[in-house]
Design an enzyme around this catalytic site. Sequence first.
Site, short mmCIF file in Angstrom:
data_model
loop_
_atom_site.label_atom_id
_atom_site.label_comp_id
_atom_site.label_asym_id
_atom_site.label_seq_id
_atom_site.Cartn_x
_atom_site.Cartn_y
_atom_site.Cartn_z
N HIS A 52 -1.56 2.17 -0.44
CA HIS A 52 -0.61 1.49 0.44
C HIS A 52 -0.89 1.94 1.87
O HIS A 52 -1.44 3.03 2.10
CB HIS A 52 0.81 1.85 0.07
CG HIS A 52 1.27 1.26 -1.22
ND1 HIS A 52 2.59 1.23 -1.59
CD2 HIS A 52 0.59 0.67 -2.24
CE1 HIS A 52 2.72 0.66 -2.77
NE2 HIS A 52 1.51 0.31 -3.19
N GLU A 54 0.91 3.21 4.16
CA GLU A 54 1.45 4.52 4.51
C GLU A 54 0.59 5.65 3.97
O GLU A 54 0.31 6.63 4.67
CB GLU A 54 2.87 4.69 3.95
CG GLU A 54 3.87 3.66 4.43
CD GLU A 54 4.03 2.50 3.45
OE1 GLU A 54 3.01 1.90 3.02
OE2 GLU A 54 5.18 2.18 3.11
N CYS A 82 8.08 2.08 -0.40
CA CYS A 82 8.42 2.16 -1.81
C CYS A 82 8.67 3.63 -2.16
O CYS A 82 8.51 4.52 -1.32
CB CYS A 82 7.28 1.59 -2.66
SG CYS A 82 5.77 2.60 -2.62
N CYS A 85 5.58 5.92 -1.55
CA CYS A 85 5.33 6.18 -0.14
C CYS A 85 6.43 7.04 0.47
O CYS A 85 6.16 7.91 1.30
CB CYS A 85 5.16 4.87 0.61
SG CYS A 85 3.64 4.00 0.13
#
Length: 148
Positions: A52, A54, A82, A85
């Site tokens: 992701h 992040e 999420c 993260c």
Amino acid sequence: MTRRNFMDLALEQADRAARRGEVPVGAVIVRDDAVIAAAGNETIARADPTAHAEIVAIRLACGALGDQRLTGCDLYVTLEPCAMCAAAISFARIRRLYFGAFDEKGGAVENGPRFYSQQTCHHAPEVYSGIGEVASTALLRRFFAERR
């Protein structure tokens, strides 16, 4: 630079991710008003569900600073993080989290498990939501509309 400028940089990363066929999420990590790392989602490119925006940005920033802790750093991301993260942000000890679009289905900061409100959370960043929300939401909606 201002918060808006840093979110604009995150939006640029999200747009680049979209052009690569990735879900358009972008992240920028800043320390002392300097960009330390910038990334977009790379889950498809890396065949890695943990890539992701992040997480990729955190890895880049840790490498650039030579430290597993990003104390004094702020993260700008176009979508509410999420649970994975949110945990990484906590473990990295990021000082402030700024995010754009809310994610009612997968978000874990102001939606879902509200990770930073849990007693088991070791570090909670200051959270500022809705920064660049309109542009972030529009980018995501356009991306998914094109795929339907």
